[in-house]
Motif scaffolding. Sequence first.
Motif, mmCIF file in Angstrom:
data_model
loop_
_atom_site.group_PDB
_atom_site.id
_atom_site.type_symbol
_atom_site.label_atom_id
_atom_site.label_comp_id
_atom_site.label_asym_id
_atom_site.label_seq_id
_atom_site.Cartn_x
_atom_site.Cartn_y
_atom_site.Cartn_z
ATOM 1 N N ALA A 321 4.626 5.755 -15.147
ATOM 2 C CA ALA A 321 5.717 6.386 -15.887
ATOM 3 C C ALA A 321 6.830 6.835 -14.946
ATOM 4 N N PHE A 322 6.476 7.411 -13.802
ATOM 5 C CA PHE A 322 7.477 7.905 -12.857
ATOM 6 C C PHE A 322 8.288 6.750 -12.269
ATOM 7 N N ALA A 323 7.609 5.648 -11.941
ATOM 8 C CA ALA A 323 8.294 4.500 -11.337
ATOM 9 C C ALA A 323 8.968 3.623 -12.388
ATOM 10 N N ASP A 324 8.678 3.875 -13.662
ATOM 11 C CA ASP A 324 9.221 3.079 -14.769
ATOM 12 C C ASP A 324 8.819 1.617 -14.671
ATOM 13 N N HIS A 325 7.560 1.385 -14.400
ATOM 14 C CA HIS A 325 7.023 0.028 -14.434
ATOM 15 C C HIS A 325 6.682 -0.324 -15.882
ATOM 16 N N ASP A 326 7.307 -1.355 -16.429
ATOM 17 C CA ASP A 326 6.994 -1.770 -17.792
ATOM 18 C C ASP A 326 5.556 -2.262 -17.891
ATOM 19 N N ASN A 327 5.128 -2.982 -16.870
ATOM 20 C CA ASN A 327 3.788 -3.566 -16.871
ATOM 21 C C ASN A 327 2.874 -2.733 -15.982
ATOM 22 N N PRO A 328 1.797 -2.184 -16.531
ATOM 23 C CA PRO A 328 0.892 -1.375 -15.702
ATOM 24 C C PRO A 328 0.311 -2.170 -14.531
ATOM 25 N N ALA A 329 0.265 -3.503 -14.665
ATOM 26 C CA ALA A 329 -0.262 -4.330 -13.572
ATOM 27 C C ALA A 329 0.581 -4.181 -12.307
ATOM 28 N N THR A 330 1.868 -3.875 -12.476
ATOM 29 C CA THR A 330 2.733 -3.676 -11.306
ATOM 30 C C THR A 330 2.265 -2.462 -10.513
ATOM 31 N N THR A 331 1.978 -1.377 -11.224
ATOM 32 C CA THR A 331 1.495 -0.161 -10.559
ATOM 33 C C THR A 331 0.123 -0.389 -9.944
ATOM 34 N N VAL A 332 -0.741 -1.068 -10.690
ATOM 35 C CA VAL A 332 -2.076 -1.372 -10.175
ATOM 36 C C VAL A 332 -1.975 -2.206 -8.901
ATOM 37 N N GLY A 333 -0.956 -3.065 -8.844
ATOM 38 C CA GLY A 333 -0.769 -3.887 -7.653
ATOM 39 C C GLY A 333 -0.564 -3.050 -6.401
ATOM 40 N N TYR A 334 0.210 -1.963 -6.511
ATOM 41 C CA TYR A 334 0.403 -1.060 -5.366
ATOM 42 C C TYR A 334 -0.931 -0.439 -4.952
ATOM 43 N N TRP A 335 -1.678 0.008 -5.961
ATOM 44 C CA TRP A 335 -2.976 0.646 -5.692
ATOM 45 C C TRP A 335 -3.945 -0.340 -5.045
ATOM 46 N N ASP A 336 -3.946 -1.570 -5.571
ATOM 47 C CA ASP A 336 -4.880 -2.568 -5.068
ATOM 48 C C ASP A 336 -4.551 -2.954 -3.627
ATOM 49 N N ARG A 337 -3.256 -3.148 -3.331
ATOM 50 C CA ARG A 337 -2.877 -3.522 -1.963
ATOM 51 C C ARG A 337 -3.234 -2.420 -0.978
ATOM 52 N N ARG A 338 -3.000 -1.172 -1.398
ATOM 53 C CA ARG A 338 -3.309 -0.051 -0.511
ATOM 54 C C ARG A 338 -4.810 0.017 -0.240
ATOM 55 N N ASN A 339 -5.588 -0.058 -1.297
ATOM 56 C CA ASN A 339 -7.037 0.040 -1.138
ATOM 57 C C ASN A 339 -7.627 -1.172 -0.426
ATOM 58 N N LYS A 340 -7.051 -2.330 -0.674
ATOM 59 C CA LYS A 340 -7.515 -3.528 0.010
ATOM 60 C C LYS A 340 -7.285 -3.405 1.512
ATOM 61 N N GLY A 341 -6.104 -2.883 1.884
ATOM 62 C CA GLY A 341 -5.811 -2.698 3.302
ATOM 63 C C GLY A 341 -6.762 -1.708 3.950
#
Length: 364
Positions: A321-341
């Motif tokens: 909501a804060f970043a105004d991502h229409d698709n929740p997958a976009t936000t999940v992508g940030y989380w996934d890349r961070r955790n993957k790293g």
Amino acid sequence: MAETPNLPQQATSHAITLPGSSLFDVVRQKLLDDLGQVQVERRGQERIYRPRAEMLAEVVTADTWIMMLDWLSSTRRSSVNTKRAYADDIRRVWAAYAQELGHERFALGIFTRDHIRAWRIREEAKGTPLTTIARYLRALSSLHVYAAERIDLPRNPVTQDDTPRIESGNSSTSTPVLEVSEIQAVIAQAKNEFDLLVVTLLYALAGRVSEMCAADVTDRLERGRRSYLDVTRKENKERLLPLPITVAELLDAHTEGRTEGALLLDAKAERLDRHDVARMLARMGKKAGVLPERKLTPHVLRASRITHMLDDGVPLAEVQAFADHDNPATTVGYWDRRNKGQRNAAHVDAAEAVFADVVPQFRR
């Protein structure tokens, strides 16, 4: 934007059809205004601008120009930034390629699949990022598909065989993220309060540079003891975002005595544009020693802020909501890349534990 005399004036049979009077002129002018201006030259501190629509009309045929206005008026391309990006891609990439192939101007249907194959291979050989190649091809394909529903055209020259496959979550093509200490190092390179204001405003609001540059003084609101900024985000969504106290104080100093006009002004008292911000951040990033092989960009600050919120345990829905991502997958992508790293780093550290005791004897 002022009326430009050398632009096509009449709609053809396949363009927007409106009943009589001046309604078409109103719609047409709105589209031209949305396309905005392009900085084409800089003479010292003076910037020279031209209407984007006028520059587009110079490199495409009249029918193609009118079809493009029709295409860009679709609700699927409601964002002003999307309209401008697509117009620039056709103007700078595909019109240039058409001229290279011997055409005076770009027109729908002039490219074959062989033309696109040759262009794609050459761009790869030049080292053009696959994400950039894919974006240019999307613009051309989208225009062709839209026009083909209205006029007879050869088959779409852009096929899946020449569209790069961009792996979802591929960290090598993702926007880099700065750690908190690196953000602080960048901020420390501010040479004045205005540098500090721009960096902290972008980072704190996870803002897009276009939003900040488009904001006016009247978009600053005070409610109780809190200061807010009313920004227009993608898809023309209005958002009222609270400002940190420090940023609000910096804005107070920057806008002192002004009641209208642009929120952010450059040294010439003109509206700050994204090119100014890009140069500013590139300078500060270089001095701070971050991203040694890349330039610090506004989107790096946005990506960093979103990632830091996830690091702090903010729920995904709140970050979205804060970043105004229409698709929740976009936000999940940030989380996934961070955790993957972080997971990969833990795996590597575990491997080092196997040979850590042996290495010292060779160093001696």
